[in-house]
Scaffold this motif. Structure first.
Motif, PDB file in Angstrom:
ATOM      1  N   SER A 149      25.520  11.971  -7.307  1.00 30.26           N
ATOM      2  CA  SER A 149      26.674  11.032  -7.423  1.00 30.26           C
ATOM      3  C   SER A 149      25.842   9.656  -7.184  1.00 30.26           C
ATOM      4  CB  SER A 149      27.480  11.126  -6.282  1.00 30.26           C
ATOM      5  OG  SER A 149      26.716  10.990  -4.835  1.00 30.26           O
ATOM      6  N   THR A 150      26.829   8.808  -7.518  1.00 26.21           N
ATOM      7  CA  THR A 150      26.427   7.356  -7.506  1.00 26.21           C
ATOM      8  C   THR A 150      27.208   6.509  -6.385  1.00 26.21           C
ATOM      9  OG1 THR A 150      27.829   6.470  -8.960  1.00 26.21           O
ATOM     10  CG2 THR A 150      25.646   6.907  -9.879  1.00 26.21           C
ATOM     11  N   ASN A 192      29.936   0.539 -10.926  1.00 26.56           N
ATOM     12  CA  ASN A 192      31.139   1.508 -10.922  1.00 26.56           C
ATOM     13  C   ASN A 192      30.488   2.818 -10.368  1.00 26.56           C
ATOM     14  OD1 ASN A 192      33.472   2.336 -11.723  1.00 26.56           O
ATOM     15  ND2 ASN A 192      33.076   2.791 -13.880  1.00 26.56           N
ATOM     16  N   ASP A 202      30.508   6.099  -7.968  1.00 27.17           N
ATOM     17  CA  ASP A 202      31.344   7.371  -7.764  1.00 27.17           C
ATOM     18  C   ASP A 202      32.093   7.088  -6.335  1.00 27.17           C
ATOM     19  OD1 ASP A 202      29.089   9.548  -8.865  1.00 27.17           O
ATOM     20  OD2 ASP A 202      30.727   8.762 -10.057  1.00 27.17           O
ATOM     21  N   HIS A 203      31.132   6.553  -5.430  1.00 24.61           N
ATOM     22  CA  HIS A 203      31.798   6.421  -3.962  1.00 24.61           C
ATOM     23  C   HIS A 203      31.654   4.787  -3.691  1.00 24.61           C
ATOM     24  CE1 HIS A 203      32.288  10.654  -4.219  1.00 24.61           C
ATOM     25  NE2 HIS A 203      30.977  10.651  -4.317  1.00 24.61           N
TER      26      HIS A 203
END
Lengths: 477, 124
Positions: A107-108, A145, A147-148
Motif C-alpha cells: 500500500s501507499t 494520491n 491509499d491511506h
C-alpha cells in the motif's frame, strides 16, 4: 466506533446539528428522542474543532465528511496525548489488528502534520513525522494520491486564540483519515460568481448547511415558499433533490433582470436540473387544492424578517386595516392589474409557514428556516414559535450584528395534520404572539436594528470605551 | 408550468367551493426533456388526482395516459407507463396560457411558465 471529527472553526452552533442530520441521512440508526453520542477530548472546551463522535461504520463517517460543509475530516484515532511520549504509548497500545491492515507493503501512504494555534516550519514538521518510526509502515510514500492518509494534529497551548477559550494544555492526535470534505463545493457556488442575485440571496455556505439540515437528496421534493432568486433551491438541487419555489413578488420569480439573468439561469449556470415549478402566490392565501397534503419531503426557507426585505400578503394596506372596502378593479384594467399587497408581520408569516408545513410535509419531513431575534432584549432563553405537529430538533445561532441574530430552526413533522391539530396550533400561535415581545408583532425589528446609537452612551474617555471583553468571534462567522 | 404543479392548484377566491381542477387554456406548450427518476415518479403518483392529470394532459396535447388510475402494482412492473407518467408530469410545459376556475371562470394567467395565483382585492 468512535471517530475523531475535526471541524472547520466557524459557525460553531451549526456543526453538530449538521453531522446529526447527515448521519441520519446516511443510515445511522438513531433512536427516537436520542441523538449521536459525542465526547470531548481531555481539557477541551465545546468550541474546540476536535470532537469524538460515535458512528456505526466507517462508510457513514466517510459519507458525512464528504457532504458536510463544516467537517474538515473524520479520522480513526490511533493515539493521543499531551506530549510525544504519551502519544507513542497511546499508539503502541492501540490494537495491532486495527493498525496492521493499513501498513502493508503493497500500500501507499502519506503523513501530514497539522497544527492549530501556531504554524510549524517544514523542518519542524519533518521532525515530528520522523518521530513516528515506531509505527511499522511497510508501504511506500505517495504524496499525491496515497491509499491511506495519516494525520498528526497538534493543538498548541495558547492564551490568546481569536477569542476562543484559552487552551490549557497541548494535545496531540494521530489518526487515519476516513473521510474528508469536498473543498471544491463552496468556491464553485459562491455568490460572487452567481448570475442572478437579490439583496437577500442566501450565501452558498449557509444554503448548503440548510440543505443538509433538511436531508435533501435524490428523489425528494424540496419546497421554498419564499424563493426569491432561488439561492436555497440551488443548493438542494446540487444534492440531487427536485425543487419547487413560490414568491409573492412576480418580478423576482418570472422576470428577473432579463432573459439570461433570472432564477432559471442560476440553475443553468451550474448545470443543475431546473425547478419543477415556480409560482407566484401568497402564502397567506395559498392556492393548494383542498385534498392536497403530505407532498413535500422538506421545506427550506428564509422568511422575510422585515429588516432588509419585508413580507407582503394580499389585500393592500387600506383594505387590511378596514379603511377601505375591498374594491373591484374594472374588467378592462384587470388583465395587467398588479394586486396591492399589505404588510405581513413576521409572526403571522411564521404561523402561515408552520401551517403550510404541517399540512404539506410528509411524515418525518423537515422544516428548516431562519428566525430572527433581537439580542439585547432577551435576557434569558429565547422562545421560538411552536406547532403541535412539529418537534424542534436543532437550533443554531448566527450572530448578524451586535443588535440581532438569526436562529436556524430544524423541525421534524411527528404528528399528522388534522382539524383538531389546526385548532391547537391556532391557540399556540395566539399565545406566542401575546407573550412575545412587542417588537415582533409591530414589525419593529427593522427600527431596532437600524436605530442610531444613543449618543449619551458614547463615553468621552476613549480608554473606558474600549470593549471590556475580548471579541469572541466564534458565533459570528 | 408543468402538470405536476397544475395537479396541486385550485382557485381560492373567497366563497368558491369547487375550484379544482383548473381548466387549462393552452397558449404555448413546449416540451423540455427532464432526467427520468423512477423513484420520484412513484413517490408522486400516490399524491396525484388522476382525472385532473389526464384532462390536463389532453389540454396540453398529450393523450397517452390511461383514463383510469392504474394500480400501484403497475408502477413496479411497467416502466413504459412510468415513462409516460414522467413525460406528462415533468416534460410538458405551459409557457403561455391561463388556468380557468371551473366555478367562476376567473382566469389565472400563465406567463413565461409561471402561473400567477395572486388574488385581486375583491377576491380576498
Amino acid at each position: 466506533m468512535w471517530f475523531l471529527c475535526v471541524f472547520y472553526h466557524r459557525l460553531l452552533d451549526f456543526r453538530k446539528p449538521e453531522v446529526e442530520a447527515l448521519a441520519e441521512l446516511f443510515g445511522e440508526e438513531i433512536a427516537e428522542n436520542e441523538s449521536l453520542q459525542w465526547r470531548l477530548p481531555v481539557h477541551h472546551h465545546n468550541d474546540t474543532p476536535f470532537h469524538f463522535v460515535q458512528l456505526s461504520s466507517e462508510e457513514i463517517a466517510r459519507n458525512i465528511a464528504k457532504r458536510s460543509i463544516l467537517v474538515k475530516g473524520m479520522y480513526e484515532l490511533w493515539g493521543e496525548g499531551t506530549c510525544y511520549e504519551e502519544l507513542k504509548d497511546s499508539i503502541l497500545s492501540y490494537s495491532d489488528s486495527r493498525k496492521l491492515q493499513f501498513l502493508t507493503s503493497d500500500s501507499t501512504f502519506r503523513i501530514s502534520v497539522e497544527t492549530f494555534g501556531k504554524g510549524l516550519t517544514f523542518d519542524e514538521q519533518k521532525d515530528r513525522i520522523q518521530s513516528l518510526t515506531y509505527i511499522p509502515f511497510e508501504g511506500r510514500v505517495n504524496l499525491k494520491n496515497p491509499d491511506h492518509n495519516f494525520f498528526l494534529m497538534e493543538m498548541i497551548e495558547s492564551e490568546e486564540n481569536n477569542g476562543l477559550q484559552p487552551i490549557l494544555q497541548r494535545r496531540i492526535f494521530f489518526g487515519r483519515e476516513v473521510g474528508f470534505a469536498d473543498r471544491k463545493l463552496l468556491p464553485t457556488f459562491q455568490l460572487k460568481s452567481r448570475t442572478y442575485l437579490g439583496p437577500t440571496a442566501m450565501d452558498a455556505e449557509m444554503a448548503f448547511l440548510m440543505a443538509n439540515q433538511a436531508k435533501a437528496t435524490s428523489g425528494k421534493l424540496v419546497y421554498d415558499p419564499f424563493v426569491g432568486t432561488g439561492s436555497i433551491l440551488v443548493s438542494a438541487a446540487q444534492f440531487g433533490a427536485m425543487t419547487m419555489g413560490a414568491d409573492i413578488d412576480i418580478r423576482v420569480v418570472r422576470d428577473g433582470r432579463g432573459p439570461d439573468c433570472n432564477v432559471w439561469s442560476n440553475f443553468k449556470q451550474y448545470g443543475l436540473p431546473m425547478p419543477v415549478a415556480l409560482l407566484r402566490m401568497d402564502n397567506n392565501l395559498p392556492p393548494w387544492r383542498s385534498g392536497l397534503k403530505e407532498i413535500f419531503d422538506a421545506i427550506i426557507c428564509d422568511p422575510p424578517y422585515g429588516v432588509r426585505a419585508g413580507g407582503r400578503k394580499s389585500g393592500g394596506r387600506k383594505i387590511l386595516r378596514g379603511t377601505v372596502d375591498p374594491y373591484t378593479v374594472p374588467d378592462d384594467k384587470r388583465t395587467d392589474h398588479i394586486p396591492s399587497t399589505g404588510a405581513y408581520s413576521l409572526v403571522e408569516c411564521v404561523h402561515d409557514l408552520l401551517h403550510l408545513a404541517a399540512r404539506m410535509l410528509v411524515m418525518k419531513g423537515r422544516l428548516v428556516f431562519f428566525f430572527p431575534v433581537l439580542r439585547d432584549e432577551t435576557g434569558g432563553e429565547v422562545k421560538f414559535p411552536e406547532h403541535p405537529c412539529f418537534k424542534l430538533v436543532a437550533v443554531s445561532e448566527q450572530i448578524l450584528s451586535s443588535r440581532y441574530s438569526r436562529f436556524l430552526l430544524t423541525m421534524v413533522k411527528v404528528e399528522p395534520y388534522s382539524e383538531e391539530i389546526k385548532e391547537a396550533a391556532r391557540l399556540m400561535h395566539l399565545e406566542f404572539r401575546e407573550n412575545h415581545l412587542k417588537w415582533l408583532e409591530d414589525g419593529n425589528i427593522h427600527s431596532s436594528v437600524f436605530k442610531p446609537i444613543d449618543s449619551s452612551q458614547i463615553h468621552t474617555d476613549p480608554k473606558a470605551f474600549k470593549d471590556p471583553k475580548p471579541k469572541y468571534r466564534g458565533k459570528y462567522v | 408550468m408543468r402538470l405536476i404543479t397544475h395537479n396541486m392548484l385550485s382557485c381560492n377566491i373567497k366563497g368558491v367551493t369547487n375550484g379544482f381542477p383548473l381548466r387549462i387554456e393552452a397558449g404555448n406548450v413546449i416540451k423540455k426533456e427532464v432526467d427520468f427518476n423512477p423513484d420520484f415518479i412513484r413517490h408522486m403518483f400516490a399524491k396525484l388526482e388522476w382525472k385532473a392529470l389526464v384532462e390536463g394532459a389532453r389540454s396540453m396535447g398529450y393523450a397517452e395516459l390511461p383514463e383510469d388510475s392504474p394500480d400501484a402494482a403497475v408502477l413496479e412492473s411497467d416502466e413504459s407507463f412510468l415513462k409516460k407518467l414522467h413525460h406528462a408530469l415533468l416534460e410538458l410545459h405551459l409557457e403561455e396560457g391561463a388556468l380557468v376556475c371551473p366555478e367562476t371562470g376567473r382566469k389565472f394567467p400563465v406567463n413565461k411558465g409561471i402561473p400567477n395565483m395572486l388574488l385581486h382585492e375583491d377576491e380576498v
